[in-house]
Design a protein around this motif. Sequence first.
Motif, PDB file in Angstrom:
ATOM      1  N   ASN A  64       1.106  -1.061  -0.106  1.00 43.05           N
ATOM      2  CA  ASN A  64      -0.206  -0.014  -0.785  1.00 43.05           C
ATOM      3  C   ASN A  64       0.919   1.126   0.137  1.00 43.05           C
ATOM      4  O   ASN A  64       1.092   2.079  -0.769  1.00 43.05           O
ATOM      5  N   PHE A  65       2.436   1.300   0.506  1.00 44.83           N
ATOM      6  CA  PHE A  65       2.954   2.436   0.676  1.00 44.83           C
ATOM      7  C   PHE A  65       3.503   2.349  -0.372  1.00 44.83           C
ATOM      8  O   PHE A  65       3.620   3.652  -1.069  1.00 44.83           O
ATOM      9  N   ARG A  66       3.881   1.653  -0.946  1.00 47.85           N
ATOM     10  CA  ARG A  66       4.906   0.960  -2.778  1.00 47.85           C
ATOM     11  C   ARG A  66       3.804   1.800  -3.571  1.00 47.85           C
ATOM     12  O   ARG A  66       4.447   2.973  -4.455  1.00 47.85           O
ATOM     13  N   TYR A  67       2.306   1.505  -3.635  1.00 55.75           N
ATOM     14  CA  TYR A  67       1.960   2.210  -4.521  1.00 55.75           C
ATOM     15  C   TYR A  67       1.371   3.621  -4.257  1.00 55.75           C
ATOM     16  O   TYR A  67       1.502   4.622  -5.184  1.00 55.75           O
ATOM     17  N   PHE A  68       1.424   3.743  -3.032  1.00 56.91           N
ATOM     18  CA  PHE A  68       1.144   5.444  -2.683  1.00 56.91           C
ATOM     19  C   PHE A  68       2.440   6.486  -3.137  1.00 56.91           C
ATOM     20  O   PHE A  68       1.748   7.181  -3.642  1.00 56.91           O
ATOM     21  N   LEU A  69       3.293   5.333  -3.011  1.00 58.31           N
ATOM     22  CA  LEU A  69       4.878   7.021  -3.445  1.00 58.31           C
ATOM     23  C   LEU A  69       4.825   6.161  -4.626  1.00 58.31           C
ATOM     24  O   LEU A  69       5.648   7.559  -5.135  1.00 58.31           O
ATOM     25  N   THR A  70       4.321   5.334  -5.616  1.00 59.26           N
ATOM     26  CA  THR A  70       5.205   5.335  -7.177  1.00 59.26           C
ATOM     27  C   THR A  70       4.219   5.854  -7.725  1.00 59.26           C
ATOM     28  O   THR A  70       3.968   6.026  -9.307  1.00 59.26           O
ATOM     29  N   ILE A  71       2.745   6.310  -7.359  1.00 60.12           N
ATOM     30  CA  ILE A  71       2.139   6.845  -8.717  1.00 60.12           C
ATOM     31  C   ILE A  71       1.993   7.899  -9.354  1.00 60.12           C
ATOM     32  O   ILE A  71       2.952   9.210  -9.005  1.00 60.12           O
ATOM     33  N   PRO A  72       2.783   7.753 -10.580  1.00 54.37           N
ATOM     34  CA  PRO A  72       4.094   9.021 -11.425  1.00 54.37           C
ATOM     35  C   PRO A  72       2.465  10.451 -11.064  1.00 54.37           C
ATOM     36  O   PRO A  72       1.535  10.125 -11.018  1.00 54.37           O
ATOM     37  N   PRO A  73       3.541  11.555 -11.556  1.00 53.73           N
ATOM     38  CA  PRO A  73       3.351  13.165 -10.443  1.00 53.73           C
ATOM     39  C   PRO A  73       2.261  13.482 -11.907  1.00 53.73           C
ATOM     40  O   PRO A  73       1.065  13.933 -11.753  1.00 53.73           O
ATOM     41  N   SER A  74       2.476  12.902 -13.261  1.00 48.84           N
ATOM     42  CA  SER A  74       1.193  13.382 -13.937  1.00 48.84           C
ATOM     43  C   SER A  74      -0.564  12.627 -14.221  1.00 48.84           C
ATOM     44  O   SER A  74      -0.883  12.824 -14.749  1.00 48.84           O
ATOM     45  N   SER A  75      -0.248  11.406 -13.551  1.00 47.75           N
ATOM     46  CA  SER A  75      -1.806  11.220 -13.721  1.00 47.75           C
ATOM     47  C   SER A  75      -2.809  11.924 -12.366  1.00 47.75           C
ATOM     48  O   SER A  75      -2.249  12.415 -11.846  1.00 47.75           O
ATOM     49  N   PRO A  76      -3.957  11.915 -12.867  1.00 55.62           N
ATOM     50  CA  PRO A  76      -5.137  12.360 -12.409  1.00 55.62           C
ATOM     51  C   PRO A  76      -5.392  11.851 -10.575  1.00 55.62           C
ATOM     52  O   PRO A  76      -5.889  12.771  -9.342  1.00 55.62           O
ATOM     53  N   ARG A  77      -5.074  10.868 -10.601  1.00 54.42           N
ATOM     54  CA  ARG A  77      -4.665  10.099  -8.752  1.00 54.42           C
ATOM     55  C   ARG A  77      -3.791  10.936  -7.935  1.00 54.42           C
ATOM     56  O   ARG A  77      -3.531  10.770  -6.883  1.00 54.42           O
ATOM     57  N   SER A  78      -2.441  11.404  -9.070  1.00 51.90           N
ATOM     58  CA  SER A  78      -1.163  12.215  -7.669  1.00 51.90           C
ATOM     59  C   SER A  78      -1.596  13.519  -7.129  1.00 51.90           C
ATOM     60  O   SER A  78      -1.430  13.435  -6.213  1.00 51.90           O
ATOM     61  N   ARG A  79      -2.368  14.298  -8.380  1.00 48.88           N
ATOM     62  CA  ARG A  79      -3.179  15.729  -7.478  1.00 48.88           C
ATOM     63  C   ARG A  79      -4.245  15.624  -6.111  1.00 48.88           C
ATOM     64  O   ARG A  79      -3.731  15.913  -5.211  1.00 48.88           O
ATOM     65  N   THR A  80      -5.073  14.720  -6.580  1.00 47.50           N
ATOM     66  CA  THR A  80      -6.097  13.347  -5.309  1.00 47.50           C
ATOM     67  C   THR A  80      -5.466  13.860  -4.134  1.00 47.50           C
ATOM     68  O   THR A  80      -5.524  13.732  -3.641  1.00 47.50           O
ATOM     69  N   ARG A  81      -3.943  12.736  -4.994  1.00 43.67           N
ATOM     70  CA  ARG A  81      -3.454  11.814  -3.071  1.00 43.67           C
ATOM     71  C   ARG A  81      -2.400  12.738  -2.777  1.00 43.67           C
ATOM     72  O   ARG A  81      -3.325  12.929  -1.385  1.00 43.67           O
TER      73      ARG A  81
END
Length: 81
Positions: free
Chosen positions: A55-72
């Motif tokens: 879960n932590f690895r997934y949270f930290l490795t979302i690409p910055p260009s992903s729409p989920r990145s801004r939400t995160r």
Amino acid sequence: MATRQTQFLARSLLTPAVGLLFIWMIVPLALTIYFSTLHYSLLDPGSESFVGLENFRYFLTIPPSSPRSRTRWCWSARCWR
């Protein structure tokens, strides 16, 4: 200057309060760590599985260009708009 008897009485009266505060802090911390290592669905509550640090690895490795990145980052930094 307090006597030994007064100091003992003060410590014996404070001990239960300090113990309860300690438990009040440690139990939620332990549950947070436990639940952060599980994968579970709110729609199917009986299907928990242990995933460890994935879960932590997934949270930290979302690409910055992903729409989920801004939400995160908004959720973690509390930037409500």
